[in-house]
Design a protein around this motif. Structure first.
Motif, short mmCIF file in Angstrom:
data_model
loop_
_atom_site.label_atom_id
_atom_site.label_comp_id
_atom_site.label_asym_id
_atom_site.label_seq_id
_atom_site.Cartn_x
_atom_site.Cartn_y
_atom_site.Cartn_z
N SER A 143 0.83 -1.20 0.00
CA SER A 143 0.00 0.00 0.00
C SER A 143 0.86 1.25 0.00
O SER A 143 0.59 2.22 -0.73
CB SER A 143 -0.92 0.00 1.22
N ALA A 144 1.93 1.25 0.81
CA ALA A 144 2.81 2.42 0.87
C ALA A 144 3.47 2.67 -0.48
O ALA A 144 3.58 3.82 -0.93
CB ALA A 144 3.87 2.21 1.95
N ARG A 145 3.89 1.62 -1.13
CA ARG A 145 4.52 1.77 -2.44
C ARG A 145 3.53 2.32 -3.46
O ARG A 145 3.86 3.24 -4.24
CB ARG A 145 5.06 0.42 -2.92
N LEU A 146 2.32 1.75 -3.49
CA LEU A 146 1.36 2.16 -4.50
C LEU A 146 0.90 3.60 -4.28
O LEU A 146 0.80 4.39 -5.24
CB LEU A 146 0.16 1.20 -4.49
N SER A 147 0.63 3.98 -3.03
CA SER A 147 0.24 5.36 -2.77
C SER A 147 1.36 6.33 -3.12
O SER A 147 1.12 7.44 -3.62
CB SER A 147 -0.18 5.54 -1.30
N SER A 148 2.61 5.92 -2.89
CA SER A 148 3.74 6.76 -3.26
C SER A 148 3.83 6.93 -4.77
O SER A 148 4.18 8.02 -5.26
CB SER A 148 5.04 6.17 -2.70
N GLU A 149 3.51 5.89 -5.51
CA GLU A 149 3.48 6.01 -6.97
C GLU A 149 2.38 6.96 -7.42
O GLU A 149 2.58 7.79 -8.32
CB GLU A 149 3.27 4.62 -7.59
N HIS A 150 1.21 6.86 -6.80
CA HIS A 150 0.12 7.77 -7.14
C HIS A 150 0.51 9.21 -6.82
O HIS A 150 0.22 10.14 -7.59
CB HIS A 150 -1.14 7.40 -6.35
N LEU A 151 1.18 9.40 -5.68
CA LEU A 151 1.61 10.74 -5.31
C LEU A 151 2.64 11.27 -6.30
O LEU A 151 2.59 12.45 -6.69
CB LEU A 151 2.18 10.73 -3.89
N MET B 76 3.37 4.41 7.02
CA MET B 76 3.63 5.14 5.78
C MET B 76 2.43 5.04 4.84
O MET B 76 2.05 6.02 4.18
CB MET B 76 4.89 4.62 5.10
N ALA B 77 1.83 3.85 4.75
CA ALA B 77 0.65 3.69 3.91
C ALA B 77 -0.45 4.67 4.30
O ALA B 77 -1.08 5.31 3.46
CB ALA B 77 0.15 2.24 4.00
N PHE B 78 -0.66 4.80 5.60
CA PHE B 78 -1.66 5.74 6.11
C PHE B 78 -1.29 7.17 5.78
O PHE B 78 -2.10 7.95 5.28
CB PHE B 78 -1.80 5.56 7.63
N ASN B 79 -0.04 7.55 6.06
CA ASN B 79 0.37 8.94 5.86
C ASN B 79 0.22 9.38 4.42
O ASN B 79 -0.34 10.45 4.12
CB ASN B 79 1.84 9.12 6.30
N VAL B 80 0.72 8.56 3.49
CA VAL B 80 0.70 8.98 2.10
C VAL B 80 -0.73 8.99 1.56
O VAL B 80 -1.16 9.94 0.90
CB VAL B 80 1.62 8.09 1.24
N LEU B 81 -1.49 7.94 1.85
CA LEU B 81 -2.87 7.89 1.36
C LEU B 81 -3.69 9.04 1.91
O LEU B 81 -4.40 9.74 1.17
CB LEU B 81 -3.50 6.55 1.73
N CYS B 82 -3.58 9.27 3.21
CA CYS B 82 -4.39 10.31 3.84
C CYS B 82 -4.04 11.69 3.30
O CYS B 82 -4.92 12.46 2.92
CB CYS B 82 -4.19 10.25 5.36
N HIS B 83 -2.75 12.00 3.24
CA HIS B 83 -2.36 13.34 2.79
C HIS B 83 -2.65 13.55 1.31
O HIS B 83 -3.05 14.65 0.91
CB HIS B 83 -0.88 13.56 3.08
N LEU B 84 -2.45 12.52 0.51
CA LEU B 84 -2.74 12.67 -0.92
C LEU B 84 -4.23 12.82 -1.18
O LEU B 84 -4.67 13.79 -1.81
CB LEU B 84 -2.19 11.46 -1.69
N ARG B 85 -5.00 11.86 -0.71
CA ARG B 85 -6.41 11.79 -1.10
C ARG B 85 -7.32 12.71 -0.28
O ARG B 85 -8.38 13.13 -0.78
CB ARG B 85 -6.90 10.34 -1.01
#
Length: 265
Positions: free
Chosen positions: A8-16, A131-140
């Protein structure tokens, strides 16, 4: 959730990364949905987290103990940087952060307790979920519309993206607010989350005075709080009012103090 958190952390980082490539100088300066932070400040925060994961700073007793104020301090340190400098730090350190989190999944290390100042103690493997939470939450929820200012689209949320973020929130729920939150729970409260990342857990009262709450899988009580898992990420962090996104069945008066107090960082 060990491997799932890393994925999840990797994928959200790619989206970001895809979104970052689209943002212009004016958009970086827009206010995000994270109070007090511009869009570029959100990247500064994520870059600072990645940098500290790779190069942990020496202990400093003068730094804020409150985790939110600590994050504000690290963002403030970067306010004089150019947009490119902020983005470069995030780009440079994020892949290395992911490498460290991958090594933390090794069986010999995965279960080791790690204290995250101001947030509690977690098994090492669960740091990937952080990290999965941080990136997903801040991005979306902070950067992208409808809550944030950026008009760009990202792939729809999936179980694989959302469930690890929610798992971290549930692991942190008994720890981050301690007795303050525990004092609001007098009977079991079922948290029923639907959609991508769906799960059902019960928040149980503390077993002793000043003890922690317990979060158990399944529905173990009559009072139920229902929302989507994605909405939980927003209202569970007080980004949006819980009253707009939750449905309570059973004893509303038992659930309301808990919901009014909950603030996962």
């Amino acid at each position: 959730m060990t491997g799932a958190g890393l994925s999840s952390a990797r994928l959200s980082s790619e989206h970001l990364a895809d979104v970052v490539s689209l943002v212009d100088d004016e958009q970086w300066e827009l206010p995000s949905a994270c109070a007090g932070w511009r869009v570029i400040d959100v990247i500064a925060h994520l870059g600072a987290l990645a940098h500290e994961a790779v190069e942990p700073p020496a202990p400093d007793p003068t730094l804020p103990k409150n985790r939110e104020r600590y994050h504000d301090l690290r963002v403030d340190e970067r306010r004089g940087w150019s947009h490119a400098e902020v983005v470069d730090e995030w780009r440079d350190f994020t892949p290395r952060q992911l490498e460290i989190l991958e090594s933390a999944q090794e069986p010999a290390r995965a279960g080791q307790p790690v204290e995250v100042p101001g947030l509690g103690t977690y098994p090492r493997h669960l740091l990937a979920n952080t990290m999965a939470f941080n990136v997903l939450c801040h991005l979306r929820h902070d950067m992208l519309a409808p809550d944030g200012p950026l008009p760009f689209a990202v792939p729809e949320e999936t179980d694989g993206l959302v469930a690890p973020a929610v798992a971290f929130m549930l692991a942190g729920l008994p720890q981050m607010q301690g007795p303050e939150l525990a004092a609001t729970v007098a009977e079991p409260l079922v948290l029923d989350l639907t959609g991508p990342g769906a799960t059902t857990v019960t928040v149980l009262p503390a077993a002793r005075q000043d003890g922690p709450l317990t979060v158990r899988p399944g529905a173990l009580g009559a009072t139920r709080i229902s929302s989507t898992a994605s909405d939980f990420i927003a209202w569970g962090t007080t980004r949006t009012p819980w009253r707009d996104q939750c449905r309570i069945t059973g004893d509303t008066s038992a659930a309301t103090p808990f919901l009014d107090c909950l603030d996962i960082i």
